[in-house]
Enzyme design. Structure first.
Site, short mmCIF file in Angstrom:
data_model
loop_
_atom_site.label_atom_id
_atom_site.label_comp_id
_atom_site.label_asym_id
_atom_site.label_seq_id
_atom_site.Cartn_x
_atom_site.Cartn_y
_atom_site.Cartn_z
N LYS A 132 9.89 -10.68 -12.07
CA LYS A 132 10.87 -9.84 -12.78
C LYS A 132 12.26 -9.95 -12.15
O LYS A 132 13.25 -10.14 -12.84
CB LYS A 132 10.44 -8.36 -12.79
N ARG A 147 10.75 -7.54 2.57
CA ARG A 147 10.50 -6.15 2.23
C ARG A 147 9.37 -5.59 3.08
O ARG A 147 8.37 -6.27 3.32
CB ARG A 147 10.11 -6.04 0.75
N ARG A 153 -0.36 -1.74 -4.62
CA ARG A 153 0.66 -1.85 -5.67
C ARG A 153 0.07 -2.44 -6.95
O ARG A 153 0.44 -2.04 -8.05
CB ARG A 153 1.84 -2.68 -5.15
N ARG A 161 7.38 2.82 -15.27
CA ARG A 161 6.15 2.41 -14.60
C ARG A 161 4.98 3.32 -14.93
O ARG A 161 3.88 3.09 -14.46
CB ARG A 161 6.39 2.45 -13.09
N ARG A 191 7.13 -13.93 0.36
CA ARG A 191 8.51 -13.99 -0.16
C ARG A 191 9.55 -13.34 0.75
O ARG A 191 9.24 -12.43 1.52
CB ARG A 191 8.57 -13.40 -1.57
P1 AMP Z 1 9.59 -2.72 -6.76
O1 AMP Z 1 10.75 -3.27 -6.00
O2 AMP Z 1 9.86 -2.59 -8.22
O3 AMP Z 1 8.31 -3.48 -6.47
O4 AMP Z 1 9.37 -1.23 -6.22
C1 AMP Z 1 9.03 -0.98 -4.87
C2 AMP Z 1 8.39 0.39 -4.75
O5 AMP Z 1 9.32 1.40 -5.18
C3 AMP Z 1 7.16 0.64 -5.63
O6 AMP Z 1 5.97 0.17 -5.04
C4 AMP Z 1 7.18 2.16 -5.77
O7 AMP Z 1 6.72 2.80 -4.59
C5 AMP Z 1 8.68 2.45 -5.88
N1 AMP Z 1 9.15 2.43 -7.30
C6 AMP Z 1 10.04 1.56 -7.85
N2 AMP Z 1 10.24 1.84 -9.15
C7 AMP Z 1 9.46 2.90 -9.43
C8 AMP Z 1 9.21 3.66 -10.61
N3 AMP Z 1 9.80 3.37 -11.78
N4 AMP Z 1 8.33 4.70 -10.52
C9 AMP Z 1 7.72 5.01 -9.37
N5 AMP Z 1 7.90 4.33 -8.22
C10 AMP Z 1 8.76 3.29 -8.24
#
Ligand code: AMP
Length: 214
Positions: free
Chosen positions: A13, A161, A172, A88, A127
Protein backbone atom coordinates in the site's frame (compact mmCIF):
# COMPACT_ATOMS: atom_id res chain seq x y z
CA UNK A 1 -9.84 11.39 -7.20
CA UNK A 2 -10.13 10.03 -3.67
CA UNK A 3 -9.28 6.42 -2.98
CA UNK A 4 -8.60 3.85 -0.28
CA UNK A 5 -5.74 1.36 -0.63
CA UNK A 6 -6.73 -1.70 1.33
CA UNK A 7 -4.64 -4.74 2.16
CA UNK A 8 -2.68 -6.54 4.86
CA UNK A 9 0.66 -5.30 6.22
CA UNK A 10 3.29 -5.75 3.50
CA UNK A 11 0.80 -5.76 0.64
CA UNK A 12 2.49 -2.74 -0.92
CA UNK A 13 0.00 0.00 0.00
CA UNK A 14 2.70 2.47 0.99
CA UNK A 15 4.84 1.76 -2.07
CA UNK A 16 1.91 2.24 -4.45
CA UNK A 17 0.64 5.32 -2.59
CA UNK A 18 4.06 6.98 -3.00
CA UNK A 19 3.95 6.27 -6.74
CA UNK A 20 0.47 7.79 -7.05
CA UNK A 21 1.64 10.84 -5.13
CA UNK A 22 4.49 11.39 -7.60
CA UNK A 23 2.49 10.56 -10.73
CA UNK A 24 -0.86 12.16 -9.99
CA UNK A 25 -0.38 14.83 -7.34
CA UNK A 26 -2.63 12.98 -4.94
CA UNK A 27 -1.63 12.91 -1.28
CA UNK A 28 -0.97 9.80 0.81
CA UNK A 29 -2.74 9.84 4.15
CA UNK A 30 -1.13 7.02 6.12
CA UNK A 31 -2.55 6.65 9.61
CA UNK A 32 0.44 4.43 10.50
CA UNK A 33 2.85 7.25 9.51
CA UNK A 34 0.79 9.78 11.48
CA UNK A 35 0.90 7.54 14.56
CA UNK A 36 4.66 6.92 14.21
CA UNK A 37 5.21 10.70 13.99
CA UNK A 38 3.10 11.14 17.14
CA UNK A 39 5.13 8.44 18.94
CA UNK A 40 8.41 10.09 17.88
CA UNK A 41 7.17 13.51 19.02
CA UNK A 42 5.97 12.05 22.35
CA UNK A 43 2.48 13.60 22.05
CA UNK A 44 -0.47 12.37 24.10
CA UNK A 45 -1.73 10.41 21.08
CA UNK A 46 1.72 8.88 20.58
CA UNK A 47 1.91 7.80 24.21
CA UNK A 48 -1.51 6.17 23.98
CA UNK A 49 -0.74 4.43 20.68
CA UNK A 50 2.80 3.12 21.23
CA UNK A 51 2.06 0.03 23.28
CA UNK A 52 -0.85 -1.00 21.07
CA UNK A 53 1.25 -0.62 17.93
CA UNK A 54 4.17 -2.58 19.38
CA UNK A 55 1.75 -5.42 20.15
CA UNK A 56 0.46 -5.39 16.57
CA UNK A 57 -3.05 -4.47 17.66
CA UNK A 58 -5.34 -1.68 16.55
CA UNK A 59 -5.52 1.77 18.10
CA UNK A 60 -9.06 2.74 19.20
CA UNK A 61 -11.58 3.72 16.56
CA UNK A 62 -12.35 7.05 18.27
CA UNK A 63 -8.73 8.19 18.15
CA UNK A 64 -8.30 7.12 14.53
CA UNK A 65 -11.55 8.66 13.31
CA UNK A 66 -10.69 11.97 14.98
CA UNK A 67 -7.19 11.90 13.52
CA UNK A 68 -8.30 11.33 9.93
CA UNK A 69 -11.20 13.78 10.17
CA UNK A 70 -8.82 16.58 11.17
CA UNK A 71 -6.35 15.58 8.48
CA UNK A 72 -9.01 15.71 5.75
CA UNK A 73 -9.69 19.34 6.63
CA UNK A 74 -6.22 20.40 5.52
CA UNK A 75 -5.89 22.05 2.12
CA UNK A 76 -3.32 19.63 0.70
CA UNK A 77 -6.02 16.94 0.42
CA UNK A 78 -8.01 18.98 -2.11
CA UNK A 79 -6.14 17.55 -5.12
CA UNK A 80 -7.22 14.03 -4.16
CA UNK A 81 -6.14 11.67 -1.40
CA UNK A 82 -5.07 8.07 -0.91
CA UNK A 83 -6.13 6.58 2.40
CA UNK A 84 -3.45 4.08 3.43
CA UNK A 85 -4.20 2.12 6.62
CA UNK A 86 -7.62 3.65 7.21
CA UNK A 87 -10.37 2.46 7.57
CA UNK A 88 -9.33 -0.72 9.38
CA UNK A 89 -12.61 -1.68 11.08
CA UNK A 90 -16.30 -1.60 10.17
CA UNK A 91 -16.83 1.25 12.64
CA UNK A 92 -14.09 3.27 10.91
CA UNK A 93 -15.59 2.56 7.46
CA UNK A 94 -19.02 3.71 8.60
CA UNK A 95 -17.61 6.80 10.30
CA UNK A 96 -15.67 7.61 7.13
CA UNK A 97 -18.86 7.61 5.06
CA UNK A 98 -20.54 10.04 7.46
CA UNK A 99 -17.44 12.20 7.66
CA UNK A 100 -16.97 12.43 3.88
CA UNK A 101 -20.59 13.31 3.33
CA UNK A 102 -20.46 16.06 5.95
CA UNK A 103 -17.34 17.50 4.30
CA UNK A 104 -18.88 17.31 0.80
CA UNK A 105 -16.33 14.68 -0.29
CA UNK A 106 -16.73 11.28 -1.95
CA UNK A 107 -14.70 8.14 -2.49
CA UNK A 108 -14.03 7.05 -6.06
CA UNK A 109 -12.48 3.62 -5.53
CA UNK A 110 -11.42 1.18 -2.86
CA UNK A 111 -8.48 -0.79 -4.23
CA UNK A 112 -7.72 -4.04 -2.47
CA UNK A 113 -4.19 -5.43 -2.86
CA UNK A 114 -4.47 -9.17 -2.42
CA UNK A 115 -1.35 -11.02 -1.23
CA UNK A 116 -0.81 -14.50 0.24
CA UNK A 117 -0.16 -14.51 3.98
CA UNK A 118 2.93 -16.68 3.50
CA UNK A 119 4.61 -13.96 1.40
CA UNK A 120 3.75 -11.16 3.81
CA UNK A 121 5.91 -12.19 6.74
CA UNK A 122 9.06 -12.27 4.58
CA UNK A 123 8.13 -8.96 2.93
CA UNK A 124 7.55 -7.15 6.22
CA UNK A 125 10.44 -8.54 8.25
CA UNK A 126 13.16 -7.49 5.79
CA UNK A 127 11.91 -4.04 4.88
CA UNK A 128 13.47 -0.67 5.68
CA UNK A 129 13.34 2.88 4.37
CA UNK A 130 15.70 5.73 3.68
CA UNK A 131 15.67 7.95 6.78
CA UNK A 132 15.87 11.07 4.59
CA UNK A 133 13.50 10.59 1.62
CA UNK A 134 11.44 7.59 2.72
CA UNK A 135 12.29 5.37 -0.27
CA UNK A 136 11.47 1.77 0.60
CA UNK A 137 13.97 -1.12 0.42
CA UNK A 138 14.14 -4.78 1.38
CA UNK A 139 17.07 -6.92 2.58
CA UNK A 140 16.31 -9.56 -0.01
CA UNK A 141 13.87 -8.28 -2.63
CA UNK A 142 14.81 -4.65 -3.18
CA UNK A 143 18.36 -3.70 -2.30
CA UNK A 144 19.81 -0.27 -3.21
CA UNK A 145 22.08 -0.40 -6.29
CA UNK A 146 25.05 0.54 -4.10
CA UNK A 147 24.98 -1.09 -0.69
CA UNK A 148 24.21 1.36 2.11
CA UNK A 149 23.42 4.29 -0.22
CA UNK A 150 19.87 5.41 -1.10
CA UNK A 151 19.22 5.19 -4.87
CA UNK A 152 16.99 8.26 -4.77
CA UNK A 153 18.72 10.82 -2.53
CA UNK A 154 22.17 9.35 -1.77
CA UNK A 155 21.61 9.30 1.98
CA UNK A 156 23.41 6.62 3.98
CA UNK A 157 20.94 6.53 6.83
CA UNK A 158 18.10 4.04 6.92
CA UNK A 159 15.44 3.06 9.43
CA UNK A 160 13.26 0.09 10.28
CA UNK A 161 9.85 0.12 11.92
CA UNK A 162 9.70 -1.10 15.52
CA UNK A 163 6.71 -3.31 14.66
CA UNK A 164 8.23 -5.03 11.60
CA UNK A 165 9.26 -8.13 13.55
CA UNK A 166 8.21 -11.75 12.94
CA UNK A 167 6.21 -11.83 16.21
CA UNK A 168 4.35 -8.58 15.66
CA UNK A 169 3.55 -9.24 12.03
CA UNK A 170 1.62 -12.35 13.03
CA UNK A 171 -0.62 -10.28 15.33
CA UNK A 172 -0.98 -7.61 12.64
CA UNK A 173 -2.08 -10.21 10.10
CA UNK A 174 -4.56 -11.61 12.58
CA UNK A 175 -5.96 -8.13 13.19
CA UNK A 176 -6.24 -7.67 9.42
CA UNK A 177 -8.22 -10.87 8.87
CA UNK A 178 -10.46 -10.43 11.91
CA UNK A 179 -11.09 -6.71 11.94
CA UNK A 180 -10.19 -5.22 8.54
CA UNK A 181 -11.08 -7.84 5.90
CA UNK A 182 -14.78 -7.71 6.95
CA UNK A 183 -15.00 -4.20 5.44
CA UNK A 184 -14.28 -5.58 1.94
CA UNK A 185 -17.89 -6.74 1.29
CA UNK A 186 -19.08 -3.34 2.56
CA UNK A 187 -17.32 -1.62 -0.35
CA UNK A 188 -18.21 -4.38 -2.78
CA UNK A 189 -21.89 -3.79 -2.10
CA UNK A 190 -21.66 -0.11 -3.05
CA UNK A 191 -19.74 -0.98 -6.22
CA UNK A 192 -16.49 0.76 -5.26
CA UNK A 193 -14.27 -2.26 -4.72
CA UNK A 194 -11.52 -3.16 -7.20
CA UNK A 195 -9.14 -6.01 -6.48
CA UNK A 196 -5.56 -6.10 -7.74
CA UNK A 197 -3.08 -8.99 -7.53
CA UNK A 198 -0.54 -7.69 -5.02
CA UNK A 199 1.72 -10.71 -5.66
CA UNK A 200 2.66 -9.27 -9.08
CA UNK A 201 5.79 -7.16 -9.70
CA UNK A 202 5.62 -3.64 -8.21
CA UNK A 203 5.45 -2.03 -11.70
CA UNK A 204 2.66 -4.35 -12.79
CA UNK A 205 0.64 -3.50 -9.67
CA UNK A 206 1.11 0.20 -10.47
CA UNK A 207 -0.10 -0.35 -14.04
CA UNK A 208 -3.21 -2.14 -12.83
CA UNK A 209 -4.01 0.64 -10.36
CA UNK A 210 -3.43 3.27 -13.06
CA UNK A 211 -5.82 1.36 -15.37
CA UNK A 212 -8.52 1.47 -12.68
CA UNK A 213 -8.04 5.18 -12.02
CA UNK A 214 -8.09 5.91 -15.76
P1 AMP B 1 0.55 0.68 9.38
O1 AMP B 1 1.71 1.58 9.16
O2 AMP B 1 -0.64 1.04 8.54
O3 AMP B 1 0.93 -0.78 9.24
O4 AMP B 1 0.09 0.89 10.89
C1 AMP B 1 0.96 0.59 11.97
C2 AMP B 1 0.15 0.39 13.24
O5 AMP B 1 -0.56 1.60 13.56
C3 AMP B 1 -0.96 -0.66 13.17
O6 AMP B 1 -0.47 -1.97 13.42
C4 AMP B 1 -1.92 -0.18 14.25
O7 AMP B 1 -1.43 -0.48 15.55
C5 AMP B 1 -1.85 1.33 14.08
N1 AMP B 1 -2.87 1.84 13.12
C6 AMP B 1 -2.63 2.45 11.92
N2 AMP B 1 -3.78 2.78 11.32
C7 AMP B 1 -4.77 2.37 12.14
C8 AMP B 1 -6.19 2.41 12.07
N3 AMP B 1 -6.84 2.93 11.01
N4 AMP B 1 -6.89 1.88 13.12
C9 AMP B 1 -6.28 1.34 14.18
N5 AMP B 1 -4.94 1.27 14.30
C10 AMP B 1 -4.19 1.77 13.30
Amino acid sequence: MNIILLGPPGAGKGTQAKRLETGRGMIQLSTGDMLRAAVAAGTELGQKAKEVMDAGQLVSDDLMIGLISERLDQDDTKGGFILDGFPRTTAQAEALDVMLESKGLALDYVIELRVDDAALVARVVGRYTCAKCGQGYHDEFQKPAKEGVCDVCGSTEFKRRADDTAETVTSRLEAYHKQTAPIIPYYEKVGKLKTVDGMAEIDQVTREIEAILG
